[in-house]
Design a protein around this motif. Structure first.
Motif, PDB file in Angstrom:
ATOM      1  N   LYS A 185       7.191  -4.072  17.907  1.00 35.36           N
ATOM      2  CA  LYS A 185       8.277  -4.805  17.642  1.00 35.36           C
ATOM      3  C   LYS A 185       8.040  -6.324  17.278  1.00 35.36           C
ATOM      4  O   LYS A 185       8.852  -6.482  16.449  1.00 35.36           O
ATOM      5  CB  LYS A 185       9.267  -4.714  19.135  1.00 35.36           C
ATOM      6  N   LEU A 186       7.145  -6.887  17.790  1.00 33.91           N
ATOM      7  CA  LEU A 186       6.878  -8.153  17.588  1.00 33.91           C
ATOM      8  C   LEU A 186       6.537  -8.427  15.858  1.00 33.91           C
ATOM      9  O   LEU A 186       6.885  -9.338  15.363  1.00 33.91           O
ATOM     10  CB  LEU A 186       5.742  -8.639  18.302  1.00 33.91           C
ATOM     11  N   LEU A 237       0.401  -6.056   7.901  1.00 36.17           N
ATOM     12  CA  LEU A 237       0.337  -6.143   9.301  1.00 36.17           C
ATOM     13  C   LEU A 237       1.597  -5.018   9.935  1.00 36.17           C
ATOM     14  O   LEU A 237       1.058  -4.109  10.792  1.00 36.17           O
ATOM     15  CB  LEU A 237       0.466  -7.437   9.981  1.00 36.17           C
ATOM     16  N   ARG A 238       2.369  -4.983   9.261  1.00 35.23           N
ATOM     17  CA  ARG A 238       3.575  -4.000   9.625  1.00 35.23           C
ATOM     18  C   ARG A 238       3.177  -2.481   9.300  1.00 35.23           C
ATOM     19  O   ARG A 238       3.332  -1.797  10.122  1.00 35.23           O
ATOM     20  CB  ARG A 238       4.738  -4.416   8.823  1.00 35.23           C
ATOM     21  N   ARG A 239       2.242  -2.389   8.271  1.00 36.10           N
ATOM     22  CA  ARG A 239       1.905  -1.054   8.029  1.00 36.10           C
ATOM     23  C   ARG A 239       0.831  -0.618   8.852  1.00 36.10           C
ATOM     24  O   ARG A 239       0.746   0.577   9.335  1.00 36.10           O
ATOM     25  CB  ARG A 239       1.131  -1.064   6.600  1.00 36.10           C
ATOM     26  N   ALA A 279       8.663 -10.589  13.442  1.00 35.93           N
ATOM     27  CA  ALA A 279       7.975 -11.467  12.635  1.00 35.93           C
ATOM     28  C   ALA A 279       8.425 -11.381  11.097  1.00 35.93           C
ATOM     29  O   ALA A 279       8.301 -12.446  10.489  1.00 35.93           O
ATOM     30  CB  ALA A 279       6.543 -11.539  13.170  1.00 35.93           C
ATOM     31  N   GLN A 280       7.980 -10.172  10.817  1.00 34.72           N
ATOM     32  CA  GLN A 280       8.233  -9.908   9.082  1.00 34.72           C
ATOM     33  C   GLN A 280       9.618 -10.264   8.965  1.00 34.72           C
ATOM     34  O   GLN A 280       9.909 -10.758   7.734  1.00 34.72           O
ATOM     35  CB  GLN A 280       7.969  -8.525   8.885  1.00 34.72           C
ATOM     36  N   ALA A 281      10.507  -9.733   9.750  1.00 31.00           N
ATOM     37  CA  ALA A 281      12.129  -9.969   9.511  1.00 31.00           C
ATOM     38  C   ALA A 281      12.275 -11.469   9.588  1.00 31.00           C
ATOM     39  O   ALA A 281      13.156 -11.966   8.606  1.00 31.00           O
ATOM     40  CB  ALA A 281      13.001  -9.342  10.385  1.00 31.00           C
ATOM     41  N   PRO A 330      -4.436  -6.317   3.692  1.00 33.87           N
ATOM     42  CA  PRO A 330      -4.006  -7.104   2.570  1.00 33.87           C
ATOM     43  C   PRO A 330      -4.330  -7.073   1.455  1.00 33.87           C
ATOM     44  O   PRO A 330      -3.600  -7.067   0.202  1.00 33.87           O
ATOM     45  CB  PRO A 330      -4.221  -8.644   3.166  1.00 33.87           C
ATOM     46  N   LEU A 331      -5.586  -6.711   1.055  1.00 30.21           N
ATOM     47  CA  LEU A 331      -6.113  -6.494  -0.286  1.00 30.21           C
ATOM     48  C   LEU A 331      -5.640  -4.922  -0.830  1.00 30.21           C
ATOM     49  O   LEU A 331      -5.176  -4.913  -2.144  1.00 30.21           O
ATOM     50  CB  LEU A 331      -7.673  -6.147  -0.060  1.00 30.21           C
ATOM     51  N   ALA A 332      -5.502  -3.960   0.059  1.00 29.13           N
ATOM     52  CA  ALA A 332      -4.911  -2.906  -0.285  1.00 29.13           C
ATOM     53  C   ALA A 332      -3.300  -2.882  -0.740  1.00 29.13           C
ATOM     54  O   ALA A 332      -3.053  -2.382  -1.463  1.00 29.13           O
ATOM     55  CB  ALA A 332      -5.109  -1.854   0.741  1.00 29.13           C
TER      56      ALA A 332
END
Length: 308
Positions: free
Chosen positions: A209-210, A201-203, A214-216, A110-112
């Motif tokens: 898939k979860l 977290l997606r990166r 979750a992001q969507a 998250p910081l990056a």
């Protein structure tokens, strides 16, 4: 081993709850409450997953994750070079390395991502200073010359709302007011900070898939939350027709680090929700969900102190 088992069970429970939440539709009736629940599940899963690994690795100290890690670090230099006598030492060491690595990743990503987003916004603000203009008809809004539809905001200390010249010709005054109210809601509620950890977290887990779902789900919920705030200042149907007009026009892609009014995912769900609103979730249910979210988010840090 009690702490490790409880933390592992908590991490598994959070993952299952997140999977169920991606299919839930009550969240559309209370998007802000659902967003807080999503944040609570994410934080708890991260702390519980790393805590389970660390609790298992530091089990011989019997003092929990925090105190056990302190004792391990204090005695690490003294134990360098000693032979491995316990056949489980290597396994515990691997769990310790895995736990610390996962914790580092969950903090660093998250910081990056935040630093990358800030750089992208800075570059885009410099670009807007060159190509955007002020329009007397929409004071406080920057206008760019583009024939298609575009409306987005750059959140931050110096937030900006940007629309295209095509948007001025495409939307009526009432529809434009609704879109600007939507963007103002994104800025006011700092929805960019809500999305940041999920995007990070997606990166980290692009194959999950979860994580994608979750992001969507969170992206759709923040759009619905902004719709709800906008409808307090304008007619919901005007916002719905504006979203439909955006969908039929050649839209300008939303820049990195910005939030757009017409996010491609879930537009029809948002339109249907604006035109035919459902009854809001009762206050008692929202209170229970909020209370559960707070309890869930505090459980993992407390379990880090549970003796092993």
């Amino acid at each position: 081993m009690i702490a490790a088992a409880v933390l592992a069970a908590l991490a598994t429970t959070c993952a299952l709850a997140a999977w169920r939440l991606t299919f839930a539709r009550w969240t559309w009736r209370a998007p802000r409450t659902a967003i807080l629940l999503w944040q609570s599940l994410g934080v708890t899963w991260g702390l519980a997953s790393t805590g389970a690994l660390l609790a298992f690795a530091l089990g011989p100290y019997g003092k929990g994750v925090v105190h056990g890690l302190a004792e391990f670090l204090a005695g690490f230099l003294a134990s360098v070079g000693s032979s491995v006598r316990d056949p489980y030492d290597a396994i515990r060491l691997a769990a310790l390395v895995a736990g610390l690595s996962l914790l580092t990743v969950l903090v660093a990503l998250p910081l990056a991502a935040g630093a990358q987003t800030l750089r992208a916004r800075r570059r885009h603000r410099l670009l807007l200073a060159l190509v955007a203009r002020d329009e007397p008809a929409v004071p406080g809004v920057r206008v760019v010359d583009f024939p298609g539809a575009a409306a987005y905001c750059l959140p931050g200390l110096k937030s900006q709302v940007v629309i295209s010249d095509g948007t001025l010709h495409l939307l009526s005054s009432a529809e434009l007011e609704a879109v600007l109210a939507h963007e103002a809601a994104h800025v006011r509620e700092r929805h960019d900070l809500v999305l940041l950890p999920f995007a990070a977290l997606r990166r980290a887990l692009p194959w999950s898939k979860l994580v994608r779902d979750a992001q969507a789900s969170v992206e759709l919920l923040i759009e619905m939350a902004a719709d709800d705030r906008a409808r307090r200042r304008c007619c919901p149907r005007r916002l719905a027709t504006a979203l439909l007009r955006f969908g039929t026009s050649a839209a300008l892609p939303t820049p990195q680090g910005a939030l757009g009014a017409s996010a491609s995912s879930g537009v029809m769900a948002r339109v249907d929700r604006l035109v035919r609103p459902e009854v809001a979730l009762p206050p008692a249910q929202r209170f229970l969900i909020l209370t559960g979210s707070v309890v869930l988010a505090t459980s993992a840090p407390l379990l880090w102190l549970l003796p092993g």
